[in-house]
Design a protein around this motif. Structure first.
Motif, short mmCIF file in Angstrom:
data_model
loop_
_atom_site.label_atom_id
_atom_site.label_comp_id
_atom_site.label_asym_id
_atom_site.label_seq_id
_atom_site.Cartn_x
_atom_site.Cartn_y
_atom_site.Cartn_z
N ALA A 70 0.89 -1.21 -0.03
CA ALA A 70 -0.01 -0.12 -0.32
C ALA A 70 1.02 1.27 -0.17
O ALA A 70 0.65 2.09 -0.59
N ILE A 71 1.87 1.13 0.73
CA ILE A 71 2.69 2.56 0.74
C ILE A 71 3.66 2.54 -0.43
O ILE A 71 3.54 3.74 -1.00
N THR A 72 4.00 1.75 -1.15
CA THR A 72 4.60 1.46 -2.41
C THR A 72 3.59 2.01 -3.40
O THR A 72 4.16 3.12 -4.15
N ASP A 73 2.40 1.44 -3.59
CA ASP A 73 1.49 2.01 -4.45
C ASP A 73 1.21 3.61 -4.37
O ASP A 73 1.12 4.28 -5.17
N GLY A 74 1.13 3.97 -3.03
CA GLY A 74 0.86 5.43 -2.80
C GLY A 74 1.84 6.28 -3.04
O GLY A 74 1.91 7.29 -3.70
N LEU A 75 3.16 5.74 -2.76
CA LEU A 75 4.39 6.78 -3.29
C LEU A 75 4.59 6.66 -4.64
O LEU A 75 5.34 7.79 -5.28
N GLU A 76 4.28 5.62 -5.24
CA GLU A 76 4.62 5.63 -6.76
C GLU A 76 3.36 6.56 -7.40
O GLU A 76 3.97 7.33 -8.29
N ARG A 77 2.25 6.82 -6.69
CA ARG A 77 1.48 7.86 -7.40
C ARG A 77 1.74 9.14 -7.22
O ARG A 77 1.77 10.09 -7.87
N LEU A 78 2.32 9.36 -6.05
CA LEU A 78 2.93 10.73 -5.49
C LEU A 78 4.05 10.94 -6.66
O LEU A 78 4.35 12.18 -7.03
N LEU A 79 4.94 10.02 -6.44
CA LEU A 79 6.08 10.25 -7.52
C LEU A 79 5.77 10.81 -9.10
O LEU A 79 6.22 11.63 -9.73
N LYS A 80 4.70 9.76 -9.72
CA LYS A 80 4.20 9.91 -11.02
C LYS A 80 3.50 11.72 -10.94
O LYS A 80 3.88 12.19 -11.81
N GLY A 81 2.78 11.91 -9.78
CA GLY A 81 2.19 13.11 -9.97
C GLY A 81 3.17 14.25 -10.11
O GLY A 81 3.08 15.26 -10.61
N LEU A 82 4.39 14.16 -9.27
CA LEU A 82 5.46 15.13 -9.05
C LEU A 82 6.10 15.39 -10.42
O LEU A 82 6.69 16.39 -10.91
N GLN A 83 6.44 14.01 -10.93
CA GLN A 83 7.17 14.00 -12.17
C GLN A 83 6.37 14.68 -13.43
O GLN A 83 6.86 15.54 -14.16
N LEU A 84 5.24 14.28 -13.24
CA LEU A 84 4.14 14.91 -14.58
C LEU A 84 3.90 16.54 -14.27
O LEU A 84 4.13 17.32 -15.12
N ALA A 85 3.81 16.85 -13.06
CA ALA A 85 3.74 18.53 -12.77
C ALA A 85 4.93 19.06 -12.93
O ALA A 85 4.89 20.28 -13.37
N ASN A 86 5.99 18.63 -12.90
CA ASN A 86 7.30 19.20 -13.32
C ASN A 86 7.82 19.01 -14.61
O ASN A 86 8.75 19.51 -14.89
N GLY A 87 7.18 18.18 -15.44
CA GLY A 87 7.43 18.02 -16.74
C GLY A 87 8.74 17.23 -16.94
O GLY A 87 9.47 17.12 -17.91
N GLY A 88 9.16 16.51 -15.71
CA GLY A 88 10.47 15.84 -16.03
C GLY A 88 10.34 14.37 -16.52
O GLY A 88 9.17 13.80 -16.66
N ARG A 89 11.46 13.63 -16.67
CA ARG A 89 11.48 12.40 -17.35
C ARG A 89 10.99 11.47 -16.08
O ARG A 89 11.16 11.84 -14.87
N THR A 90 10.21 10.49 -16.37
CA THR A 90 9.68 9.63 -15.29
C THR A 90 10.71 8.67 -14.66
O THR A 90 10.66 8.39 -13.44
N PHE A 91 11.54 8.11 -15.66
CA PHE A 91 12.58 6.88 -15.08
C PHE A 91 12.15 6.11 -14.12
O PHE A 91 12.40 5.75 -13.04
#
Length: 190
Positions: free
Chosen positions: A125-146
């Motif tokens: 559950a923590i991993t899934d939530g953090l992945e969604r947070l990371l995805k949101g930050l990467q997309l909001a900042n226009g960065g590569r997702t890696f």
């Protein structure tokens, strides 16, 4: 701005990990950025082991990454070689010494011990939530997702044991599909 306990916890965990990286780096005469470079090279796939991909992943300047790579190569932590298919591309590989310095990190051991205090369901559950947070930050900042190949929109399952990159058309092993890729795009990037 509203106080976020989640942000506070992530920030504190990050500080503890950076403190440990500085301590470990000092033991090996390395800075945290050097350890992050080695960790990236340990985890990236065959499309992503280049100075340019490393620079994008670390968010560092070309000069900083160039100097870091020179030091890491001089100290025997990595090697550079030309790509056999494209002589313009330089590939980076960890040496046994580079692998050893990462294996010897007590930060990884401390993290593993701390993670074991969670149940499998909590970790997931923590991993899934953090992945969604990371995805949101990467997309909001226009960065590569890696991201990891398996989570990429280009990842294709041919059979249970066979995978392919839809972008390059190349076969991917199970090991490849668990590695970081600089060409990664989230599956539902809309």
């Amino acid at each position: 701005m509203e106080h976020s306990r989640l942000h506070e916890l992530i920030d504190r965990i990050g500080m503890l990990l950076r403190t440990e990286a500085r301590r470990l780096g000092a033991n090996a005469s390395l800075q945290p950025v050097h350890l992050h470079a080695l960790e990236y090279l340990q985890r990236c796939n065959r499309y992503s082991n280049t100075p340019a991909a490393l620079r994008a992943y670390l968010g560092q300047t070309k000069g900083t990454v160039s100097q870091s790579l020179k030091l890491l190569e001089r100290e025997g932590y990595l090697t550079k070689h030309d790509d056999p298919d494209d002589r313009r591309v330089v590939r980076l590989e960890l040496t046994p010494r580079g692998q050893r310095v990462l294996a010897d990190t007590t930060a990884a051991q401390a993290w593993t011990r701390a993670e074991q205090t969670l149940s499998g369901q909590e970790r997931e559950a923590i991993t899934d939530g953090l992945e969604r947070l990371l995805k949101g930050l990467q997309l909001a900042n226009g960065g590569r997702t890696f991201g990891i190949c398996r989570s990429c929109r280009h990842f294709q399952t041919v059979s249970e044991a066979e995978h392919r990159c839809g972008l390059t058309g190349e076969a991917l092993s199970d090991s490849d599909s668990e590695r970081i890729c600089h060409e990664h795009e989230w599956q539902d990037s809309a």
